[in-house]
Design a protein around this motif. Structure first.
Motif, PDB file in Angstrom:
ATOM      1  N   ALA A 189       0.830  -1.206   0.000  1.00 46.16           N
ATOM      2  CA  ALA A 189       0.000   0.000   0.000  1.00 46.16           C
ATOM      3  C   ALA A 189       0.865   1.256   0.000  1.00 46.16           C
ATOM      4  CB  ALA A 189      -0.931  -0.013   1.205  1.00 46.16           C
ATOM      5  N   GLU A 190       1.945   1.233   0.741  1.00 45.71           N
ATOM      6  CA  GLU A 190       2.859   2.377   0.756  1.00 45.71           C
ATOM      7  C   GLU A 190       3.509   2.578  -0.607  1.00 45.71           C
ATOM      8  OE1 GLU A 190       3.846   4.749   3.008  1.00 45.71           O
ATOM      9  OE2 GLU A 190       2.070   4.121   4.099  1.00 45.71           O
ATOM     10  N   TYR A 239      11.040  11.096  -4.090  1.00 39.64           N
ATOM     11  CA  TYR A 239      10.019  10.050  -4.199  1.00 39.64           C
ATOM     12  C   TYR A 239      10.553   8.838  -4.948  1.00 39.64           C
ATOM     13  CZ  TYR A 239       6.220  12.799  -2.218  1.00 39.64           C
ATOM     14  OH  TYR A 239       5.416  13.491  -1.350  1.00 39.64           O
ATOM     15  N   GLU A 283       2.553  12.309  -9.760  1.00 37.79           N
ATOM     16  CA  GLU A 283       2.125  13.703  -9.634  1.00 37.79           C
ATOM     17  C   GLU A 283       3.312  14.648  -9.711  1.00 37.79           C
ATOM     18  OE1 GLU A 283      -0.004  13.965  -5.997  1.00 37.79           O
ATOM     19  OE2 GLU A 283      -1.736  12.788  -6.691  1.00 37.79           O
ATOM     20  N   GLN A 289      11.470   1.391  -0.687  1.00 38.29           N
ATOM     21  CA  GLN A 289      10.280   0.619  -0.337  1.00 38.29           C
ATOM     22  C   GLN A 289      10.209  -0.679  -1.133  1.00 38.29           C
ATOM     23  OE1 GLN A 289       7.146   3.456  -1.030  1.00 38.29           O
ATOM     24  NE2 GLN A 289       7.297   4.337   1.030  1.00 38.29           N
ATOM     25  N   THR A 327       2.223   1.732  -3.500  1.00 38.01           N
ATOM     26  CA  THR A 327       1.193   2.282  -4.390  1.00 38.01           C
ATOM     27  C   THR A 327       1.037   3.778  -4.167  1.00 38.01           C
ATOM     28  OG1 THR A 327       0.022   0.159  -4.399  1.00 38.01           O
ATOM     29  CG2 THR A 327      -1.228   2.112  -5.071  1.00 38.01           C
ATOM     30  N   ARG A 328       1.011   4.195  -2.923  1.00 36.99           N
ATOM     31  CA  ARG A 328       0.880   5.622  -2.618  1.00 36.99           C
ATOM     32  C   ARG A 328       2.090   6.399  -3.121  1.00 36.99           C
ATOM     33  NH1 ARG A 328       2.695   8.820   1.587  1.00 36.99           N
ATOM     34  NH2 ARG A 328       1.405  10.651   2.059  1.00 36.99           N
ATOM     35  N   THR A 329       3.280   5.862  -2.917  1.00 39.33           N
ATOM     36  CA  THR A 329       4.492   6.552  -3.368  1.00 39.33           C
ATOM     37  C   THR A 329       4.518   6.676  -4.893  1.00 39.33           C
ATOM     38  OG1 THR A 329       5.692   5.708  -1.439  1.00 39.33           O
ATOM     39  CG2 THR A 329       7.012   6.529  -3.267  1.00 39.33           C
ATOM     40  N   ARG A 330       4.090   5.621  -5.574  1.00 36.12           N
ATOM     41  CA  ARG A 330       4.053   5.692  -7.037  1.00 36.12           C
ATOM     42  C   ARG A 330       3.078   6.770  -7.516  1.00 36.12           C
ATOM     43  NH1 ARG A 330       4.077  -0.819  -8.286  1.00 36.12           N
ATOM     44  NH2 ARG A 330       6.359  -1.085  -8.294  1.00 36.12           N
ATOM     45  N   ARG A 331       1.923   6.875  -6.844  1.00 35.57           N
ATOM     46  CA  ARG A 331       0.960   7.917  -7.221  1.00 35.57           C
ATOM     47  C   ARG A 331       1.555   9.302  -7.010  1.00 35.57           C
ATOM     48  NH1 ARG A 331      -2.259  10.759  -4.072  1.00 35.57           N
ATOM     49  NH2 ARG A 331      -1.960   9.326  -2.318  1.00 35.57           N
ATOM     50  N   LEU A 332       2.208   9.499  -5.848  1.00 35.73           N
ATOM     51  CA  LEU A 332       2.816  10.807  -5.584  1.00 35.73           C
ATOM     52  C   LEU A 332       3.970  11.080  -6.542  1.00 35.73           C
ATOM     53  CD1 LEU A 332       2.840  10.715  -1.665  1.00 35.73           C
ATOM     54  CD2 LEU A 332       1.301  12.012  -3.150  1.00 35.73           C
TER      55      LEU A 332
END
Length: 619
Positions: free
Chosen positions: A235-236, A312, A246, A319, A238-243
């Motif tokens: 989950a972390e 990131y 961006e 990660q 996935t969040r890092t990839r999204r950020l």
């Protein structure tokens, strides 16, 4: 025997009980194993292995410094009977023993540990077997104790200033782990030297892994707990990839704006130089000044966006590597379970210094049941804030109360633990702390008593500092320091292991003899330095203590080691091959063994022992 008689025999040793200790270790094969330990030193008058054994004898006699071998109140080097009992021709000078310790290396330490492990395994197996048979958890206690040296010394390797004995001192931290059966007996499993500034939390994993190697068993691993961390890590990621996406889009936008603005500036500069009206030139110059003013801000925004993107990206790389490590760790735990058919439950008791969040998570995933205290007062203060005046406190000790909180997440540990707050009244005020364990809690008084049972290792540390003087470093060589730790733990265990055998060898022991034999400290400090008469025949060795010794007139017939019931099943399956025709040993009595030894017609008694591989062996 009348100790006042003029016919009382002349004693021939000043270290009577050391003779018995040597006979015990020789009959168990330890001395033969020690003779095979490799030491990179040439043998002249004394083989280096003989000096290693002499060092062990000195520790078991309670010497405080290495020079006590020659200059103590009762010098060991002058005692030929002890040397014979330990399989030596004679003893070397303490200086040559010191030189041998300086010559030892890592291979010596490894071989010594292997020899002691092979010797200790039957005793450890028997203790573990009894705990499992009674339905008890196997309990390991870990602790850290200081070994200070002179504050002005510069010759001790890797010594550092740290907190020792309630003050900052130069020296080492000695981390140890022991097996603590509910019978009250304690068995040292392993010990390691660390720099004086080493914290408790840094030592735990090495101690537990060493204990597994000594025990030859491990608990059921918990790979399902690692699955939770794997899911959270994904989950972390996935969040890092999204950020990251961006931030990459922001970089592209900033680069486009910066490029566009540079183009506008260039076009405006060319127009100003051309044939245009003054009004248009004035307007272009105004626009050009504003665009040039925006360029540094756009460049700074682009640099910041690129910096965040790199951060990131680095975080995503870390990660991903952490996820790979977690998956490998999970596979390792699952593989351990495939080869662990009968895992016992093993509890680890430790003080708050070992209870970091990372250590607790590691213990839980390894299958252990931690029993400890919260590592800092902030946890206790946070738990106290949840209490009210109507909170029910249960009396668990003479001056102690506890109340159960329930599940709680400690900082750094991803898994919930069961916590309870305890309080002690000191004068008119209460002092608080928090007890921490895993799983459903027992009754609070039982929990309190179980945790405080770790005082057994505190008493064990005092024993090492008392009869065995482990705090006095007898060498300054790195390998020699490790050897002293190893042999001190062995000596403390041997004193307990040979007590039943010694009682069985005693001839009509009096209550005072029983009391002395029940005290490890008395065996080392008193009996091991008491005068006795040693007589050897083809049937065995007899030992009679002198009239002015601590055991006047006490006699011991040191025949063979008594047979014991082998611990088959429970924590280790017994394997036998179909073609084996040698029967297993089933608890023959000591007297039967003695009669067989004393039988002049047989001359020698042989007992065939069944082993795990079904081959059998002779005692």
């Amino acid at each position: 025997m009348d100790t006042s008689s003029a016919e009382w025999p002349v004693t021939n040793t000043e270290h009577g009980m050391l003779v018995a200790m040597g006979e015990f270790l020789r009959q168990h094969g330890l001395l033969e194993r020690l003779q095979q330990v490799p030491i990179p030193q040439k043998a002249h008058e004394f083989p280096p292995q003989a000096k290693l054994i002499e060092f062990l004898i000195g520790i078991m006699s309670g010497i405080e410094y290495l020079q006590d071998l020659n200059h103590g109140p009762q010098p060991l080097v002058a005692d030929a009977e002890v040397a014979t009992a330990w399989g030596l021709k004679k003893f070397a000078h303490f200086t040559t023993v010191g030189r041998t310790l300086e010559c030892c290396d890592a291979a010596t330490v490894t071989a010594l540990e292997a020899a002691i492990t092979a010797f200790s395994r039957p005793f450890i197996d028997a203790a573990v077997h009894e705990e499992v048979r009674r339905g008890h958890r196997v309990v390991l206690d870990v602790d850290l104790t200081g070994r200070p040296v002179s504050p002005t010394s510069t010759t001790y390797p890797d010594a550092a200033f740290g907190w020792m004995n309630d003050q900052v001192r130069l020296g080492y931290q000695l981390a140890r782990v022991c097996l603590s059966p509910q019978t009250g007996e304690r068995l040292w499993l392993a010990g390691f030297h660390h720099r004086g500034d080493t914290g408790s939390a840094e030592c735990l994993q090495a101690l537990v892994q060493a204990a597994e190697a000594q025990l030859g068993l491990r608990p059921q691993r918990r790979p399902e707990l690692v699955d939770q961390r794997v899911a959270a890590q994904r989950a972390e990621i996935t969040r890092t990839r999204r950020l990251l996406k961006e931030r990459q889009a922001q970089v592209q936008q900033a680069e486009a704006k910066h490029t566009e603005l540079i183009g506008r500036c260039y076009h405006a500069e060319q127009l100003v130089k051309g044939h245009v009206s003054k009004e248009k030139q004035r307007r272009l110059r105004t626009q050009l000044a504003g665009w040039r003013k925006r360029l540094p801000r756009l460049a700074a925004q682009l640099t910041q966006a690129q910096k965040l993107t790199a951060q990131y990206q680095a975080r995503l790389t870390e990660q991903t590597a952490a996820l790979t490590a977690l998956q490998q760790w999970r596979r390792r735990l699952a593989t351990d379970n495939l080869t662990n058919s009968t895992p016992p439950e093993i509890e680890v008791r430790m003080d708050a210094g070992f209870a970091s969040g990372a250590n607790l998570a590691w213990l839980l995933e390894m299958g252990y049941w931690p029993n400890t205290k919260s590592p800092n007062t902030r946890t206790t203060n946070a738990l106290r804030a949840r209490l009210s005046r109507s909170t029910t406190w249960v009396r668990v000790g003479q001056n102690a109360d506890m109340t159960l909180i329930g599940e709680h997440h400690l900082h750094g540990c991803p898994y919930p633990l069961t916590v309870a707050v305890e309080r002690f009244k000191v004068k008119s005020r209460f002092k608080y702390s928090s007890l921490v364990r895993y799983g459903p809690p027992p009754a609070l008084p039982e929990w309190f008593n179980q945790y405080n049972g770790r005082q057994i290792i505190e008493a064990a540390n005092k024993e090492l500092k008392g009869p065995f003087h482990v705090q006095h470093l007898m060498t300054r060589a790195p390998a020699g320091l490790k050897i002293q730790v190893i042999l001190t733990g062995l000596a403390a265990n041997c004193v307990r292991w040979y007590q039943p055998w010694l009682k069985a060898c005693a001839a009509a022991p009096t209550p005072s003899v029983h009391r002395l034999l029940d005290s490890p400290k008395a065996l080392v400090c008193v009996a091991a330095n008491s005068a006795a008469l040693v007589q050897r025949t083809e049937h065995g060795t007899s030992l009679v203590f002198g009239p002015r010794s601590a055991l006047p007139g006490a006699g011991f017939t040191l025949h063979g080691v008594p047979a014991i019931q082998l611990p088959l099943g429970y924590h280790r399956p017994f394997k036998n091959t179909f073609h084996s025709t040698k029967p297993a040993l089933n608890a023959h009595s000591l007297r039967s063994w003695e009669n067989a030894v004393a039988n002049p017609e047989s001359g020698r008694a042989t007992v065939v022992v069944g082993t795990d591989d079904g081959t059998g062996g002779q005692v």
